[in-house]
Design an enzyme around this catalytic site. Structure first.
Site, PDB file in Angstrom:
ATOM      1  N   GLY A 121     -19.926   2.531  -1.932  1.00 40.33           N
ATOM      2  CA  GLY A 121     -19.179   3.783  -1.808  1.00 40.33           C
ATOM      3  C   GLY A 121     -18.640   4.268  -3.141  1.00 40.33           C
ATOM      4  O   GLY A 121     -17.744   5.106  -3.197  1.00 40.33           O
ATOM      5  N   GLU A 157     -30.703  14.264  -5.049  1.00 45.04           N
ATOM      6  CA  GLU A 157     -30.278  13.413  -3.920  1.00 45.04           C
ATOM      7  C   GLU A 157     -30.756  14.024  -2.595  1.00 45.04           C
ATOM      8  O   GLU A 157     -31.250  13.327  -1.718  1.00 45.04           O
ATOM      9  CB  GLU A 157     -28.746  13.307  -3.947  1.00 45.04           C
ATOM     10  N   ASP A 169     -19.747  13.566  -6.046  1.00 41.40           N
ATOM     11  CA  ASP A 169     -20.089  12.344  -6.783  1.00 41.40           C
ATOM     12  C   ASP A 169     -20.701  12.660  -8.143  1.00 41.40           C
ATOM     13  O   ASP A 169     -20.313  12.092  -9.166  1.00 41.40           O
ATOM     14  CB  ASP A 169     -21.079  11.491  -5.972  1.00 41.40           C
TER      15      ASP A 169
HETATM   16  C1  GLA Z   1     -20.703  10.751  -0.233  1.00 40.27           C
HETATM   17  C2  GLA Z   1     -21.303  12.069  -0.703  1.00 40.27           C
HETATM   18  C3  GLA Z   1     -20.248  13.022  -1.249  1.00 40.27           C
HETATM   19  C4  GLA Z   1     -19.072  13.166  -0.282  1.00 40.27           C
HETATM   20  C5  GLA Z   1     -18.599  11.792   0.200  1.00 40.27           C
HETATM   21  C6  GLA Z   1     -17.556  11.898   1.271  1.00 40.27           C
HETATM   22  O1  GLA Z   1     -20.188  10.043  -1.330  1.00 40.27           O
HETATM   23  O2  GLA Z   1     -22.284  11.851  -1.693  1.00 40.27           O
HETATM   24  O3  GLA Z   1     -20.803  14.269  -1.541  1.00 40.27           O
HETATM   25  O4  GLA Z   1     -19.421  13.980   0.793  1.00 40.27           O
HETATM   26  O5  GLA Z   1     -19.658  10.989   0.689  1.00 40.27           O
HETATM   27  O6  GLA Z   1     -16.417  12.501   0.798  1.00 40.27           O
END
Ligand code: GLA
Length: 382
Positions: A121, A157, A169
């Site tokens: 994460g 992505e 991200d």
């Molecule tokens: C993933 C996605 C992000 C965002 C998060 C949740 O990391 O890549 O774009 O949506 O989940 O906040």
């Protein structure tokens, strides 16, 4: 790994010297989860866990990739490029985006290494995409702006990894700034750096070391559910384009009577944007307790209403919240496994880590991994 070590490995793998090396960090997010693809706000920061690439131009149209983590080498001819279903997609995906925009990408060799735990994460994939596009931009002098690179990395992505992610991200990895959070408005793409340095607390991540199946498909399902909610409201308010434009009352009035599940999803997102603004206000007044309370509310929303948590993450958060010195705790990132983020008072740090690691092991039978992280700069040449 430092630059010399990357060069040494590059030499071993490719029998040559890399033309340049780039690093790109993973990210945390203090609050604002699953809001980015709903045009809302996020509050991420880049951290001291990063990927690093070494890259060298070739004279032909061959891409040769090497991932240290898998000790695996791949060769792909640019005209024959397609998704591979593995780690190479995060790198090839950005090449595909460049080609789509008519940038002339020649052959190259690229070495990938780093220390962002995969599936935790912390956005290792976004970091790989950002490192690759930044390196290619330097290597071929495309003259791309950072924001363009972020958007192309996001599309990589979508199209090569099949995850319809938001922009958080890639943005955080590229735009990170040491000791600052980034408050990003995902609708206007305006952003603001917020100082985030405090002698009294530490940022602690507990990795549950689980990654549940179906993460990617569940993610796309959430995204569609939010869009469904927007459609329900648009029947009455056609000017509404995303959940960012929606008020709590509209969710109650137009969605709740029709669909309980869509209601819970949308109501989470609408309240998460409100919580983010409240947390920024609390940070401004140095009111840490309030920040922690809001972070925990986010976790409860993610777990009960948005349903992207899992028993392991709930357990890590529950144990943490019982410890003196834990200001706030919640899952971080997309969910379904990976890490929790915890704000912990420094004087309690040791006992918190001890209690959470032990409690997690006793109740789940699994080992967690602890990272104390610092907030660092975004993608750059090394
Ligand atoms: C993933 C996605 C992000 C965002 C998060 C949740 O990391 O890549 O774009 O949506 O989940 O906040």
């Amino acid at each position: 790994m430092n630059k010399q070590q990357i060069q040494l490995l590059f030499q071993q793998v490719f029998n040559n010297e890399a033309d340049l090396c780039v690093q790109s960090p993973g990210r945390i997010n203090i609050i604002g989860e699953h809001t980015d693809y709903n045009n809302g706000f996020v509050l991420p920061a880049a951290i001291d866990k990063k990927v690093m690439v070494g890259i060298r131009k070739r004279e032909d149209d061959l891409i040769v990739l090497y991932a240290e983590a898998f000790a695996e080498k791949k060769e792909v001819k640019i005209p024959e490029m397609k998704p591979q279903g593995d780690w190479a997609d995060y790198m090839l995906g950005v090449v595909a985006q460049l080609i789509k925009k008519d940038y002339v990408v020649g052959g190259f060799e690229i070495l990938l290494t780093g220390d962002i735990p995969i599936g935790a994460g912390l956005s290792s994939s976004a970091a790989v995409e950002c490192a690759t596009i930044f390196a290619l931009n330097e290597l071929f002098s495309f003259g791309l702006e950072k924001m363009e690179m972020v958007q192309m990395a996001q599309m990589a992505e979508h199209e090569y990894a099949g995850v319809k992610c938001g922009i958080m991200d890639q943005f955080a990895s590229m735009f990170g700034k040491k000791d600052h959070l980034i408050k990003l408005d995902c609708r206007s793409l305006e952003y603001e750096y917020i100082p985030f340095q405090n002698q009294d607390f530490a940022l602690v991540l507990f990795n549950s070391n689980v990654k549940h199946a179906l993460v990617d498909s569940e993610y796309n399902i959430r995204r569609n559910q939010c869009n469904e909610g927007v459609e329900m409201i648009r029947k009455y308010h056609p000017q509404i384009n995303s959940l960012r434009d929606v008020e709590t009352e509209m969710v109650e009035k137009y969605i709740r009577p029709q669909d309980e599940l869509i209601y819970r999803r949308c109501q989470y997102v609408v309240s998460e944007n409100i919580r983010l603004l409240q947390l920024c206000e609390a940070l401004n007044h140095n009111n840490l307790d309030n920040c922690g309370k809001l972070m925990h509310e986010t976790h409860l929303g993610l777990s009960e209403d948005y349903e992207v948590s899992c028993p392991e993450l709930d357990l890590l958060v529950k144990i943490a919240m019982e410890q003196p010195g834990v200001i706030g705790a919640r899952l971080v990132g997309g969910g379904f496994g990976g890490c929790t983020i915890n704000l912990v008072r420094k004087e309690n740090l040791e006992s918190v880590i001890y209690e959470v690691e032990n409690g997690y092991k006793l109740s789940s039978g699994k080992e967690s991994t602890t990272y104390i992280v610092s907030v660092e700069d975004g993608t750059k040449l090394i």
